[in-house]
Motif scaffolding. Structure first.
Motif, PDB file in Angstrom:
ATOM      1  N   ASN A  71     -23.719  27.297  21.668  1.00  0.00           N
ATOM      2  CA  ASN A  71     -24.718  27.181  22.724  1.00  0.00           C
ATOM      3  C   ASN A  71     -25.420  25.824  22.624  1.00  0.00           C
ATOM      4  O   ASN A  71     -25.395  25.172  21.588  1.00  0.00           O
ATOM      5  N   ARG A  72     -26.019  25.395  23.710  1.00  0.00           N
ATOM      6  CA  ARG A  72     -26.622  24.062  23.790  1.00  0.00           C
ATOM      7  C   ARG A  72     -27.748  23.842  22.779  1.00  0.00           C
ATOM      8  O   ARG A  72     -27.761  22.811  22.109  1.00  0.00           O
ATOM      9  N   PRO A  73     -28.690  24.790  22.610  1.00  0.00           N
ATOM     10  CA  PRO A  73     -29.755  24.529  21.630  1.00  0.00           C
ATOM     11  C   PRO A  73     -29.223  24.299  20.217  1.00  0.00           C
ATOM     12  O   PRO A  73     -29.695  23.411  19.506  1.00  0.00           O
ATOM     13  N   GLN A  74     -28.218  25.069  19.822  1.00  0.00           N
ATOM     14  CA  GLN A  74     -27.678  24.891  18.472  1.00  0.00           C
ATOM     15  C   GLN A  74     -26.911  23.579  18.365  1.00  0.00           C
ATOM     16  O   GLN A  74     -26.978  22.886  17.359  1.00  0.00           O
ATOM     17  N   THR A  75     -26.187  23.226  19.406  1.00  0.00           N
ATOM     18  CA  THR A  75     -25.476  21.943  19.430  1.00  0.00           C
ATOM     19  C   THR A  75     -26.470  20.794  19.312  1.00  0.00           C
ATOM     20  O   THR A  75     -26.237  19.831  18.583  1.00  0.00           O
ATOM     21  N   ASP A  76     -27.580  20.901  20.015  1.00  0.00           N
ATOM     22  CA  ASP A  76     -28.588  19.841  19.959  1.00  0.00           C
ATOM     23  C   ASP A  76     -29.222  19.733  18.575  1.00  0.00           C
ATOM     24  O   ASP A  76     -29.521  18.631  18.113  1.00  0.00           O
ATOM     25  N   GLN A  77     -29.429  20.865  17.898  1.00  0.00           N
ATOM     26  CA  GLN A  77     -29.937  20.818  16.523  1.00  0.00           C
ATOM     27  C   GLN A  77     -28.930  20.133  15.598  1.00  0.00           C
ATOM     28  O   GLN A  77     -29.303  19.317  14.761  1.00  0.00           O
ATOM     29  N   ALA A  78     -27.664  20.479  15.756  1.00  0.00           N
ATOM     30  CA  ALA A  78     -26.620  19.834  14.951  1.00  0.00           C
ATOM     31  C   ALA A  78     -26.617  18.331  15.220  1.00  0.00           C
ATOM     32  O   ALA A  78     -26.536  17.515  14.289  1.00  0.00           O
ATOM     33  N   TRP A  79     -26.714  17.962  16.494  1.00  0.00           N
ATOM     34  CA  TRP A  79     -26.726  16.534  16.851  1.00  0.00           C
ATOM     35  C   TRP A  79     -27.915  15.835  16.205  1.00  0.00           C
ATOM     36  O   TRP A  79     -27.773  14.749  15.635  1.00  0.00           O
ATOM     37  N   GLU A  80     -29.088  16.432  16.304  1.00  0.00           N
ATOM     38  CA  GLU A  80     -30.302  15.808  15.776  1.00  0.00           C
ATOM     39  C   GLU A  80     -30.147  15.460  14.295  1.00  0.00           C
ATOM     40  O   GLU A  80     -30.401  14.333  13.878  1.00  0.00           O
ATOM     41  N   TRP A  81     -29.711  16.432  13.505  1.00  0.00           N
ATOM     42  CA  TRP A  81     -29.616  16.208  12.064  1.00  0.00           C
ATOM     43  C   TRP A  81     -28.411  15.363  11.682  1.00  0.00           C
ATOM     44  O   TRP A  81     -28.513  14.456  10.853  1.00  0.00           O
ATOM     45  N   CYS A  82     -27.268  15.635  12.276  1.00  0.00           N
ATOM     46  CA  CYS A  82     -26.056  14.904  11.890  1.00  0.00           C
ATOM     47  C   CYS A  82     -26.105  13.440  12.307  1.00  0.00           C
ATOM     48  O   CYS A  82     -25.704  12.560  11.538  1.00  0.00           O
ATOM     49  N   SER A  83     -26.597  13.153  13.499  1.00  0.00           N
ATOM     50  CA  SER A  83     -26.641  11.753  13.925  1.00  0.00           C
ATOM     51  C   SER A  83     -27.611  10.944  13.071  1.00  0.00           C
ATOM     52  O   SER A  83     -27.347   9.780  12.762  1.00  0.00           O
ATOM     53  N   SER A  84     -28.713  11.553  12.647  1.00  0.00           N
ATOM     54  CA  SER A  84     -29.652  10.806  11.799  1.00  0.00           C
ATOM     55  C   SER A  84     -29.060  10.550  10.414  1.00  0.00           C
ATOM     56  O   SER A  84     -29.213   9.468   9.855  1.00  0.00           O
ATOM     57  N   VAL A  85     -28.348  11.528   9.868  1.00  0.00           N
ATOM     58  CA  VAL A  85     -27.705  11.350   8.563  1.00  0.00           C
ATOM     59  C   VAL A  85     -26.525  10.377   8.693  1.00  0.00           C
ATOM     60  O   VAL A  85     -26.273   9.568   7.800  1.00  0.00           O
TER      61      VAL A  85
END
Length: 170
Positions: A71-85
């Motif tokens: 789902n979009r909210p979970q994808t966005d959480q993954a994006w937030e953390w993974c892109s910063s790392v």
């Protein structure tokens, strides 16, 4: 069971659509979800305080959870953390960041045109590949060939920048 930040309807739809044919399979998926949620809850405060290991754990747990619930909210959480790392040079986070762009399209990329979104994904695959991650090498080879066919050969100067290492992620 309590499912923070995940809508129960999305969870049920995910379980039904993933061909769960037995209660055992459904129970195993629920156990996975709870495991990833525990990792997220355990590491969130430390990650928000800047702890690199905790931020990496949130990247992985949110990505794995996004793979399950789709789902979009979970994808966005993954994006937030993974892109910063990924910006800090962690090869697996770089790979996942590229993967999210090519397979999930997080909200971050909604306003991007195809060449830009896939160009950024190729950039992240290349970063991960250069650190020796073989799966990133395979994705990089696939998407550079695909990108050249779709957008290269004079259709976009972005492709040349990607290959030359001149593509910069903001």
């Amino acid at each position: 069971f309590k499912f923070p930040r995940i809508k129960l309807a999305a969870l049920i739809a995910s379980l039904l659509l993933s061909a769960c044919t037995s209660p055992e399979v459904a129970a195993a998926r629920l156990a996975q979800i709870h495991g990833f949620q525990n990792v997220i809850e355990t590491n969130k405060a430390a990650a928000q305080a800047g702890d690199k290991a905790a931020r990496y754990e949130l990247c992985i747990a949110n990505y794995e959870l996004a793979e399950i619930v789709r789902n979009r909210p979970q994808t966005d959480q993954a994006w937030e953390w993974c892109s910063s790392v990924a910006k800090e040079g962690q090869y697996l986070a770089q790979y996942i960041t590229g993967y999210l762009l090519t397979n999930f399209q997080p909200s971050y990329s909604w306003d991007m045109e195809g060449p830009e979104r896939y160009g950024e994904a190729i950039y992240w695959y290349k970063q991960s590949m250069e650190q020796g991650y073989d799966l990133a090498r395979k994705q990089y080879a696939y998407y550079t060939k695909w990108y050249d066919k779709e957008y290269g050969s004079g259709k976009s100067d972005l492709f040349g920048k990607i290959l030359a290492g001149a593509f910069v992620v903001g």
